[in-house]
Design an enzyme around this catalytic site. Structure first.
Site, short mmCIF file in Angstrom:
data_model
loop_
_atom_site.label_atom_id
_atom_site.label_comp_id
_atom_site.label_asym_id
_atom_site.label_seq_id
_atom_site.Cartn_x
_atom_site.Cartn_y
_atom_site.Cartn_z
N ASP A 123 -10.04 2.54 1.68
CA ASP A 123 -10.23 1.83 2.95
C ASP A 123 -10.86 2.76 4.00
O ASP A 123 -11.85 2.40 4.64
CB ASP A 123 -8.88 1.36 3.52
CG ASP A 123 -8.34 0.14 2.80
OD1 ASP A 123 -9.15 -0.70 2.35
OD2 ASP A 123 -7.10 0.01 2.68
N LYS A 171 0.81 -1.22 0.00
CA LYS A 171 0.00 0.00 0.00
C LYS A 171 0.85 1.28 0.00
O LYS A 171 0.44 2.29 -0.56
CB LYS A 171 -0.97 -0.01 1.18
CG LYS A 171 -2.06 -1.08 1.01
CD LYS A 171 -3.11 -0.99 2.08
CE LYS A 171 -4.16 -2.07 1.87
NZ LYS A 171 -5.27 -1.98 2.81
#
Ligand code: NDP
Length: 275
Positions: free
Chosen positions: A109, A75
């Site tokens: 997210d 990420k």
């Protein structure tokens, strides 16, 4: 779930990349959405080890891929790869969604999680305690602060949490105990379930309207949620968050509303048929 090494990936349109990748449920929900809307698109799970993201993305773009979801441990690498990041990902320095054509990035997210809180009737201004200080907590804590929640946090290793909160200079009460009293929501972002352990939390101190939210998901309720249920509390597992972030990625790539109910239904079906 079928998956590929990036060097031998088939042609496709979208994918989830990470390492390991075999456990990812993203293909299940994205394929269900494509089928529902008759989009004729392909979504694959592709293993990309740390340090190989740039090369892998170049290869996938040549194969026709337009975007990828990014999971652990990529990420941060994904954030560094992008020329431009939209939204809160700029501040967090981690992203989970890439557009390969525009070389841009998005973190879905955190907004995905926030959208599930409002679906659970938890409005900004409410008191949220986050348990954990790992990758997930580091995304959710600043997002909660920015969205005007009253945030407290607890972690087994307190120093990690202290360092994180200090480095971002955000308004978070670091707690010595995972004490749920006075909280509207207690969010478990720890990986305690994976070791079969349990957290030192005394649910008898929780207010009766407190929501116990575990971001992890599995066929069965986690110990954290089972214990909260025994005290009559409302619970939420991580499936809603998984689908929320996937749906936001879908919408960012395709400019169409994602069929969330179909996506969540596909995961339930998958759990049933793989029981
Ligand atoms: P990390 O490995 O980055 O962090 C793990 C955290 O768990 C740390 O705070 C660690 O504490 C704590 N921890 C681990 N074991 C114990 C234990 N026995 N007792 C107390 N605390 C413990 O994990 P991630 O943040 O990447 O992931 C956490 C969970 O979130 C996973 O289950 C993952 O599946 C889920 N997740 C769900 C998503 C969704 O969409 N629903 C999205 C992303 C993640 P310490 O610092 O003391 O080691």
């Amino acid at each position: 779930m079928t998956w590929f090494e990036w060097q031998s990936a088939p042609k496709g349109d979208f994918a989830v990349v990470g390492d390991p990748i075999s456990h990812s449920l993203s293909p299940v929900m994205h394929r269900a959405a494509y089928a529902e809307l008759r989009l004729g698109l392909e979504y694959h799970a592709i293993r990309v080890p740390a340090g190989q993201l740039g090369m892998a993305l170049e290869h996938l773009a040549e194969l026709g891929y337009r975007g990828v979801n990014v999971t652990l441990p990529l990420k941060e690498e994904a954030f560094l790869w992008a020329d431009r990041t939209e939204g809160i990902g700029q501040w967090l320095g981690v992203v989970n969604t890439l557009n390969l054509e525009s070389k841009s990035a998005l973190n879905t997210d955190a907004p995905g999680f926030l959208s599930t809180l409002s679906e659970c009737g938890v409005a900004p201004g409410s008191s949220v305690m986050v348990l954990g200080a790992g990758g997930t907590a580091r995304g959710l804590i600043p997002a909660l602060v920015e969205a005007s929640y009253k945030v407290s946090a607890w972690n087994r290793t307190r120093i990690k949490l202290d360092d994180f909160v200090w480095s971002l200079a955000i308004d978070v009460e670091v707690r010595d105990e995972a004490d749920p009293s006075g909280c509207d929501v207690v969010v478990n972002t720890t990986s305690v379930a994976q070791s079969g352990g349990s957290l030192p939390i005394d649910w008898s101190r929780a207010d009766e309207n407190c929501l116990a939210y575990d971001v992890s998901y599995s066929k069965e309720a986690t110990q954290f949620l089972k214990q909260a249920t025994e005290f009559g509390l409302r619970t939420q597992d991580g499936l809603k968050m998984l689908v929320a972030q996937g749906a936001l990625s879908f919408e960012w790539w395709l400019g169409k509303s994602a069929p969330r109910t179909v996506m969540i239904g596909a995961i339930h079906e998958y759990f049933k048929s793989n029981a």
